[in-house]
Motif scaffolding. Structure first.
Motif, short mmCIF file in Angstrom:
data_model
loop_
_atom_site.label_atom_id
_atom_site.label_comp_id
_atom_site.label_asym_id
_atom_site.label_seq_id
_atom_site.Cartn_x
_atom_site.Cartn_y
_atom_site.Cartn_z
N ASN A 10 0.83 -1.20 0.00
CA ASN A 10 0.00 0.00 0.00
C ASN A 10 0.87 1.25 0.00
O ASN A 10 2.09 1.18 0.19
CB ASN A 10 -0.90 0.03 1.25
CG ASN A 10 -2.13 -0.83 1.10
OD1 ASN A 10 -2.30 -1.54 0.10
ND2 ASN A 10 -3.01 -0.78 2.09
N ASP A 11 0.25 2.40 -0.17
CA ASP A 11 0.95 3.68 -0.06
C ASP A 11 1.41 3.90 1.38
O ASP A 11 0.89 3.29 2.32
CB ASP A 11 0.02 4.84 -0.46
CG ASP A 11 -0.34 4.81 -1.94
OD1 ASP A 11 0.46 4.29 -2.74
OD2 ASP A 11 -1.42 5.32 -2.28
N PHE A 12 2.37 4.83 1.55
CA PHE A 12 2.84 5.16 2.89
C PHE A 12 1.84 6.06 3.60
O PHE A 12 1.29 6.99 3.00
CB PHE A 12 4.20 5.87 2.81
CG PHE A 12 5.34 4.92 2.57
CD1 PHE A 12 5.99 4.33 3.64
CD2 PHE A 12 5.74 4.60 1.28
CE1 PHE A 12 7.04 3.44 3.43
CE2 PHE A 12 6.77 3.72 1.05
CZ PHE A 12 7.43 3.12 2.13
N VAL A 19 2.14 -3.97 4.00
CA VAL A 19 2.56 -4.94 3.00
C VAL A 19 1.96 -6.30 3.33
O VAL A 19 1.65 -6.59 4.49
CB VAL A 19 4.11 -5.07 2.91
CG1 VAL A 19 4.72 -3.77 2.42
CG2 VAL A 19 4.71 -5.48 4.24
N GLN A 20 1.80 -7.11 2.29
CA GLN A 20 1.29 -8.47 2.48
C GLN A 20 2.21 -9.42 1.75
O GLN A 20 2.61 -9.19 0.61
CB GLN A 20 -0.13 -8.61 1.93
CG GLN A 20 -0.69 -10.00 2.11
CD GLN A 20 -2.10 -10.14 1.56
OE1 GLN A 20 -2.61 -9.25 0.88
NE2 GLN A 20 -2.72 -11.28 1.83
N PHE A 27 4.29 -4.01 8.23
CA PHE A 27 4.52 -2.62 7.81
C PHE A 27 5.99 -2.44 7.55
O PHE A 27 6.84 -2.98 8.27
CB PHE A 27 4.08 -1.65 8.91
CG PHE A 27 2.61 -1.74 9.23
CD1 PHE A 27 1.69 -0.99 8.51
CD2 PHE A 27 2.15 -2.59 10.21
CE1 PHE A 27 0.34 -1.08 8.79
CE2 PHE A 27 0.80 -2.68 10.50
CZ PHE A 27 -0.11 -1.93 9.79
N ILE A 28 6.32 -1.66 6.49
CA ILE A 28 7.72 -1.34 6.20
C ILE A 28 7.87 0.18 6.17
O ILE A 28 6.93 0.90 5.85
CB ILE A 28 8.20 -1.95 4.86
CG1 ILE A 28 7.34 -1.48 3.68
CG2 ILE A 28 8.25 -3.47 4.94
CD1 ILE A 28 7.90 -1.85 2.32
N GLY A 33 12.74 -1.43 6.18
CA GLY A 33 12.75 -2.03 7.51
C GLY A 33 11.34 -2.33 7.98
O GLY A 33 10.40 -1.58 7.74
N LYS A 34 11.19 -3.46 8.68
CA LYS A 34 9.88 -3.89 9.17
C LYS A 34 9.59 -3.29 10.54
O LYS A 34 10.49 -3.10 11.36
CB LYS A 34 9.81 -5.41 9.25
CG LYS A 34 9.82 -6.08 7.90
CD LYS A 34 9.68 -7.58 8.05
CE LYS A 34 9.78 -8.24 6.69
NZ LYS A 34 9.80 -9.70 6.80
#
Length: 188
Positions: A10-12, A19-20, A27-28, A33-34
């Motif tokens: 997805n967008d930030f 993220v999937q 989330f990144i 970085g996660k």
């Protein structure tokens, strides 16, 4: 390229992108970085400093991955934070919490949508209306009520169409049997 690949990005929002990968969500940040080492069953984008996440039940995390300590802790469903508030579903009833995790007001509803510009559409006893961030009803109730576009929402009751403003006041015009949203200052 040595980065990780995702099935969905997805967008930030608030500095993090949802993220999937496979069935797991995370989330990144902009460096890749996660946010957390684990994965969530479901998740929503960050909004107003928090993201709704699900591992079995829904709860909220902040931008450091820390869980929001809420009055009921986990929920059947949850909306996004907006205007400092979020809707949460517990025992099939929607309640409003603030960023400290406490109930913001006592009113509860069958359904509730995220706050936009300080107003939220709610459903109570199969009737829809808008409330403000204090839970105060600002419009009368209708069979169906739309979202605000250009300051007006379409509302329907007993096969009549009304236009209401953000104070809940109906426009002083004839009642209609059909109507569309406002666009460029006019209803079509």
């Amino acid at each position: 390229c040595d980065g990780e690949f995702y099935d969905m990005v997805n967008d930030f929002h608030d500095g993090w992108a949802l993220v999937q990968k496979g069935k797991g969500f995370n989330f990144i940040d902009k460096t890749g970085g996660k946010l957390v080492l684990g994965r969530f069953d479901e998740a929503g984008d960050f909004s107003d400093g928090f993201a709704r996440v699900k591992i079995g039940s829904w709860y909220f995390i902040d931008k450091t991955g820390k869980e929001l300590n809420t009055y009921e802790y986990t929920y059947e469903d949850a909306g996004n934070f907006s205007c400092g508030l979020a809707w949460v579903e517990k025992d099939h009833i929607w309640h409003c919490i603030d960023k400290s995790g406490k109930k913001h007001f006592e009113a509860s509803f069958e359904l509730a949508e995220d706050f936009v510009d300080g107003l939220a559409k709610v459903t109570d006893r199969n009737r829809q209306y808008y409330v403000d961030t204090n839970g105060k009803k600002i419009s009368k109730d209708y069979n169906n009520i739309g979202i605000f576009i250009e300051g007006f929402a379409l509302a329907m009751d007993n096969d009549q169409i009304f236009y209401i403003d953000k104070t809940g006041k109906e426009l002083p015009i004839l009642k209609y049997t059909e109507g569309n949203n406002f666009k460029n200052g006019f209803a079509q």
